[in-house]
Design a protein around this motif. Sequence first.
Motif, short mmCIF file in Angstrom:
data_model
loop_
_atom_site.label_atom_id
_atom_site.label_comp_id
_atom_site.label_asym_id
_atom_site.label_seq_id
_atom_site.Cartn_x
_atom_site.Cartn_y
_atom_site.Cartn_z
N ARG B 194 0.67 -0.98 -0.10
CA ARG B 194 0.24 0.08 -0.15
C ARG B 194 0.92 1.30 0.46
N ALA B 195 0.53 2.24 -0.80
CA ALA B 195 1.31 3.41 -1.10
C ALA B 195 0.43 4.74 -0.72
N THR B 196 0.84 5.71 -0.07
CA THR B 196 -0.33 6.77 0.41
C THR B 196 -0.06 8.21 0.28
N TYR B 197 -0.64 9.05 -0.32
CA TYR B 197 0.15 10.58 -0.47
C TYR B 197 -1.02 11.11 -0.46
N MET B 198 -0.84 12.30 0.29
CA MET B 198 -2.13 14.05 0.77
C MET B 198 -1.56 14.79 0.58
N GLN B 199 -1.82 15.92 0.32
CA GLN B 199 -1.40 16.99 0.52
C GLN B 199 -2.84 17.44 1.21
N GLY B 200 -2.12 18.93 1.11
CA GLY B 200 -3.47 20.39 1.82
C GLY B 200 -3.06 20.98 2.94
N GLN B 201 -3.67 21.90 2.91
CA GLN B 201 -3.54 23.19 4.30
C GLN B 201 -3.82 23.43 5.44
N LEU B 202 -3.66 23.60 6.42
CA LEU B 202 -4.34 23.71 7.76
C LEU B 202 -3.99 25.17 8.30
N ASP B 203 -5.28 24.98 8.80
CA ASP B 203 -5.78 26.24 9.82
C ASP B 203 -5.57 26.31 11.23
N ARG B 204 -5.54 27.11 12.01
CA ARG B 204 -5.04 26.49 13.33
C ARG B 204 -5.21 27.85 14.28
N THR B 205 -7.02 27.45 15.07
CA THR B 205 -6.85 29.19 16.20
C THR B 205 -6.67 28.33 17.50
N VAL B 206 -5.71 29.15 18.61
CA VAL B 206 -5.61 28.51 19.10
C VAL B 206 -6.08 29.38 20.65
N ASN B 207 -7.42 29.19 21.39
CA ASN B 207 -7.68 30.27 22.14
C ASN B 207 -8.14 31.55 21.72
N ASP B 208 -8.77 31.28 20.36
CA ASP B 208 -9.54 32.00 19.80
C ASP B 208 -9.05 33.06 18.86
N ILE B 209 -7.49 32.72 18.77
CA ILE B 209 -6.51 33.50 18.23
C ILE B 209 -5.54 32.32 16.91
N VAL B 210 -5.55 33.39 15.99
CA VAL B 210 -5.37 32.55 15.06
C VAL B 210 -3.42 32.45 15.01
N THR B 211 -3.04 31.34 14.50
CA THR B 211 -1.79 30.66 14.92
C THR B 211 -0.82 30.69 13.53
N ASP B 212 -1.89 29.47 13.31
CA ASP B 212 -1.70 29.25 11.77
C ASP B 212 -1.99 29.51 10.63
N GLU B 213 -2.01 29.46 9.20
CA GLU B 213 -3.55 29.53 8.49
C GLU B 213 -2.71 29.89 6.94
N ASP B 214 -3.28 28.64 6.21
CA ASP B 214 -2.45 28.58 4.88
C ASP B 214 -1.75 27.59 4.97
N VAL B 215 -1.23 26.82 6.31
CA VAL B 215 -0.13 26.10 5.81
C VAL B 215 0.34 24.93 5.42
N LYS B 216 0.96 24.94 4.67
CA LYS B 216 0.80 23.52 3.22
C LYS B 216 1.70 22.40 4.29
N GLN B 217 0.84 21.24 3.86
CA GLN B 217 0.80 20.21 4.83
C GLN B 217 1.45 19.02 3.37
N LYS B 218 2.64 17.42 4.28
CA LYS B 218 2.32 16.24 2.62
C LYS B 218 2.30 15.72 3.98
N PHE B 219 1.29 14.18 3.13
CA PHE B 219 1.72 13.12 4.36
C PHE B 219 2.12 11.64 3.19
N SER B 220 2.96 11.11 3.25
CA SER B 220 2.70 9.97 2.25
C SER B 220 3.90 8.57 3.46
N GLY B 221 3.50 8.15 2.59
CA GLY B 221 3.65 5.73 3.45
C GLY B 221 3.72 5.40 2.86
#
Lengths: 156, 337
Positions: B194-221
């Motif tokens: 089995r081979a897997t690949y995923m890419q996308g973007q991440l947004d994160r809000t910590v205690n209602d404060i935006v800490t990450d926006e449109d951060v690219k991420q990649k996963f493979s296995g």
Amino acid sequence: MSTKNIKSTSIHYLICIMLAFPVSCILSKVSFAGESSGVLVVSEFSSVRKVSVLDIRRMYLGLPSPTNSLIKNTVINFSDINVYNEFLKNVMHMTDRGYRRKIIKRIFRQGGKKVREIHSIKELVKYLEQNPYDVSFMTKDVAMKTKGIKVVQVIW
Amino acid sequence: MSYADISLNGYASIVAGRVTTGTEFLADYPKAGVYDNDWSFSPDTTVGVQLIANLNDNLEFVIQGISNGAADYDVDVDWAYINYQVNNEFSAQVGRKRLPLYYYSDFFDVGYAYYWIRPPVDNYTWQISHYNGLSLQYQPYLGEWDILVNLYAGREDSEDNELLGFLSSASIDETWKNMAGIVTELSKDWFEFRATYMQGQLDRTVNDIVTDEDVKQKFSGISLNFYIDDFLILSEINQYIRSDSDIHVDTHMLSLGYQWKLGNYTYTPHITQSSLQQKENLSGGDEEHTTNSIGLRWDYNKSTALKIQYDKTKDRGVTIPVLGDSETLSLGLDIVF
């Protein structure tokens, strides 16, 4: 060892191999003669059509059946463990463990129906009679002796 | 009035465990299921029910509800999608599904489907387990081989994420968006790749404060499994990269099992090592933990298995420790119905 002796030994080996091949072929025929081939069966009133053995394998793995075959579900005939094992060997090309592993994965990964298992020929005939678009397998010998079903095709 | 053809499947895992050395063990990362020094059923106990309604020859509606002890036995929707069977080889699904990052991601909660109490913990550490979107599956004819190609795209919004909240003691909302992935599988009776690949973007809000926006991420296995006679060799190696945040995580798992048939029962003793290692970065990220497991599965019948497992976790993270070193004993009963 002299050259003459080597030649003589080689000729003996060659004769043995030449004799062994037809003998093993005859023996293998003899052993096959005692076994019955396997067939796909349906209710005698069914209009299910013949499909490829590869399609039968895929259907028993929970994949869709060819639409023109009219087959709805597959049923495992568990009335004789030897017939089930022959089916796994000749049609599914896998062991019981491998088959069960694939079925569980299929159901809980992609969603899918369980494959029904029936443990007696009597029950199987009754089930097929009530479900004319479902198919199962058995040996040709048993199929010939069993009333209420018909053979769609030979599958091994 | 016509009624849809409906079928029902289900599974349940009843698991009790306790930490015998150390203080805590994070057994279920996505749902933050934690064992401590008292016997508990909560971290791994799960019940799931799957309902499939055939709407016509090509269309079906699939829903799977799940109740986990780690989530206070609230019922969550695991799957909810419409499946359209285009032909024998192609199908398309629209709706909510599990995110197929790792080998066991799709059936992470179905304990009966594997020999451990739970899939190796150091691999299955992600905070997002589902997506809402579109999935295309292609399962062509290839003789005795089975092949699956799955393309998918979607997003998941997780409010007050269980894992991130547990690890940081803050309220964290996380979104994985613009996800696009591919999974390919090639298998036979004795072999799986089995081979897997995923890419996308991440947004994160910590205690209602935006800490990450449109951060690219990649996963493979990649996973390779062998089933040779009574021996089982299972393996998995994965990589997660979030370049903008300088996060680079490698995980691996190797497991050996032996299926021993004795009368009507099958016993499967097994040993496993799983690990997660994050490359040290400028913000001090150094998450690193390894778990060695030994266990036994007893297949009581075709739908019931009993299990016992001992896990020894070594937590080497200094800036990002998870829960420290621990040794844990778990006992489980898995059924499918």
